[in-house]
Design a protein around this motif. Structure first.
Motif: not given
Length: 682
Positions: A385-394, A581-592
């Motif tokens: 059920v945790a996946g359906a709980l709203p996140l606290p405001e931040a 530093a390396n002229q690279g790229e960043v991906t932020l990944l969330y998997a639920g």
């Protein structure tokens, strides 16, 4: 076999050695079978007990002492894990929920007891067993960043208002059984308990602060003070006529306010969780007669009635809380799932009621089944059920800004400590440290530990020192060739991990970058390795690396974030430093999993966008959100196109030693690319 039994009966050292062996080996075997170690300890008690091999006897003085210490420790840990600060925020609502989740199970349990022919005293005690609870699912919610959700805090705070009244009912029922109960005696008991509670909660606080002010912050003194407070509180409870577990529970709550050092608390809990609490669980198994257990459960009548009454009455209480405070359905289910596990208080109260002759062996067997069912069902429902709980405001943007300001105002040169011990991995470690130090105009300190043990040959120590100096100097030369200020130090220490922790503290390190060591040996699996010890003991962030290529060549960086976005700030910051530093790229990944609601996905995306806006600059970046029933598999598949993955270390412990599946551990085993695991001080 008779000779062995005689030895065990004559000398208490033999059964104590057997207990240690059981605690060491049995939980590991059961966990390999994907079963809780707690079940293994119960089974071991049955196998080695009077109804099995007859090597352990629950009636022996040594076993009684160890079991009593275990039950005191169990209730102490239950009280210690109460978050008083969070409870104060929603005290009134927690009181409302606590009243409902105490009253309805008490009534339901009493009805079940009367239905099966128990007298009023036993029936009411049975009801009080159902009233208390141990919220085993809270580590899951903590990892997912949901501890700020009001419904979660209310459920955890309500534990106080269920456990204490349940223990009070236990005290009254024991008094009735022994013939010491009258209305006047009840009044005296309530007044005595109130005064006693005030003395423990506030007296321990005052005495503790005075003691530590006069004796200093030496951890040994704090450790001994906590133990003394626990057992004096337990003795005091018996003096006023209530069970010692009540004093232990109150002492746990009081210690929260006295000892600020989380390390000391961890050590106290560690002693109990690896030694005394398992002995109590084993002793519980000694009481189980398999033949009687089978007879008692043959019809499943009482067991089904008790488990059904518990689940139904706790659900009614959760729905009543929803109606009173307008919580969502998901929050209602979360409250219910946190309130159904019956472990600490229930175990303790059941064994007391059984020893006093109030509860029958049939009730004891049913309570054990109820404990196993609810200890498994509760965390499972919480996770679903945790996946359906709203996140606290931040406000993640504000957190990121504060993070940057803190880095800029530390008042000393940004220092990255690199422990060096393996020439094959030293180069990549120094490169990683150089990228971090250069971004903050800092320096590198190469730290080498020459391990010295008692009675070590002088020539062997000289050889270790010479090797350590050589490794440290090589790291310094390489760092300077990269244009980064560097210096090397050598420490002589009996423990490598403590040497790293203490050396980093002495150098006022801003971060530690260390290499990976696989936990494959039996010693490592049983006692942990240097990485575990450094992660627990370090005062600054620790980057544990498994680098398959040069960090200077890593341009596609994957950051794995979970729902506790605020705790992923460091991971995101490090990723953008390396990518820049390396002229690279960043991906932020969330998997639920697929149970996570679209609204929560939107919240996660919005919070991650705040971090990207803060640090991305000209670095290309993107946010990816996956929903899959196998998050680990989805992450492994998605990681195929990246050079480096950054993830966060998580640390959790539950009251009864039940382990919660750790996503980080699975990823460390399965991801095929270079990894950086970041740990932060508690």
């Amino acid at each position: 076999m008779e000779i062995v039994r005689d030895l065990f009966a004559q000398d208490p050292i033999f059964p104590f050695a057997l207990l240690l062996g059981i605690i060491l080996v049995v939980p590991l075997c059961f966990e390999r079978l994907q079963l809780p170690g707690l079940v293994g300890l119960l089974v071991a008690g049955v196998v080695f007990g009077p109804h099995g091999l007859q090597l352990l006897e629950s009636g022996s003085e040594a076993m009684k002492l160890l079991s009593d210490i275990g039950v005191v420790y169990l209730m102490f840990v239950a009280g210690l894990e109460m978050d008083i600060a969070q409870f104060q925020r929603v005290r009134d609502r927690a009181l409302g929920f606590g009243f409902l989740t105490f009253l309805f199970p008490l009534i339901a349990g009493t009805i079940v007891g009367r239905w099966f022919g128990f007298d009023w005293n036993a029936s009411i005690l049975l009801g009080s067993l159902l009233s208390s609870h141990t919220p085993l699912g809270y580590p899951i919610l903590s990892r997912m960043g949901l501890m700020g959700n009001e419904a979660v805090i209310v459920a955890l705070g309500g534990t106080i208002f269920t456990n204490i009244p349940a223990l009070l009912v236990l005290a009254i029922c024991v008094g009735v059984k022994t013939g010491n109960f009258t209305p006047v005696e009840l009044l005296i008991l309530i007044v005595s308990l109130s005064l006693y509670s005030a003395v423990v909660l506030w007296g321990v606080n005052w005495v503790g602060k005075e003691f530590f002010r006069r004796s200093g912050d030496e951890e040994g003194n704090q450790f001994l003070f906590i133990l003394l407070a626990v057992f004096v509180a337990a003795v005091g409870a018996q003096v006023i006529g209530v069970e010692k577990i009540i004093g232990a529970f109150l002492a746990g709550m009081a210690v929260n306010e006295v000892v600020e050092s989380e390390t000391v608390k961890e050590k106290v809990v560690f002693v109990g969780s690896v030694l005394f609490i398992p002995m109590f669980i084993i002793n519980l198994g000694l009481l189980i007669d398999l033949q009687e257990f089978a007879k008692g459960l043959a019809s499943f009548g009482l067991t089904i009635a008790i488990v059904g009454a518990l689940l139904g009455s706790k659900w009614i209480a959760a729905v009543g809380t929803q109606w009173l405070y307008r919580y969502t359905r998901a929050e209602t289910i979360a409250i219910w799932s946190l309130s159904i596990p019956q472990v600490a208080a229930t175990l303790a109260a059941t064994i007391v009621g059984y020893r006093q002759g109030i509860l029958t062996e049939e009730v004891l067997n049913s309570a054990i089944v109820m404990m196993l069912v609810t200890a498994t069902l509760g965390p499972w429902v919480t996770a679903r059920v945790a996946g359906a709980l709203p996140l606290p405001e931040a406000d993640l943007g504000a957190i990121a800004t504060t993070f940057d300001e803190t880095e800029a105002q530390v008042g000393h040169l940004f220092t990255v400590v690199v422990p060096v011990c393996n020439p094959e991995t030293e180069r990549y470690l120094v490169e990683m440290a150089a990228l971090l130090a250069r971004s903050e105009a800092g320096q590198i300190v190469s730290l080498s530990i020459a391990r010295s043990i008692a009675y070590m040959e002088v020539s062997a120590l000289d050889e270790a020192i010479a090797r350590g100096e050589r490794l440290a100097n090589e790291a310094v030369e390489f760092a300077r060739s990269m244009g980064v200020s560097a210096r090397g130090i050598l420490r002589i220490d009996s423990d490598v991990a403590l040497g790293i922790v203490h050396g980093s503290r002495e150098q006022n390190a801003s971060a530690i970058v260390m290499g990976w060591s696989e936990t494959t040996s039996l010693r490592s699996r049983l006692f942990g390795n240097a990485i575990d010890s450094v992660l627990w003991g370090a005062h600054c962030p620790v980057a544990v690396t498994r680098l398959l290529a040069s960090p200077m060549q890593m341009q596609r960086i994957l950051v794995l974030v979970d729902r506790a976005i605020a705790q992923s700030v460091l991971s995101v910051r490090v990723a953008f430093i390396l990518a820049s530093a390396n002229q690279g790229e960043v991906t932020l990944l969330y998997a639920g999993d697929r149970h996570t609601s679209p609204e929560v996905h939107e919240q996660i995306g919005a919070q991650l966008s705040q971090l990207v806006a803060q640090w991305s600059g000209s670095t290309p970046s993107q946010i990816a959100i996956l929903a899959d029933d196998d998050p680990v598999g989805a992450i492994v598949t998605a990681s195929a196109r990246y050079d480096l993955a950054i993830l966060r270390s998580t640390r959790r412990r539950t009251v009864a030693g039940l382990e919660i599946d750790d996503l980080t551990t699975q990823l460390l085993r399965q991801l095929p690319l270079s990894l950086v695991m970041l740990g932060e001080p508690e």
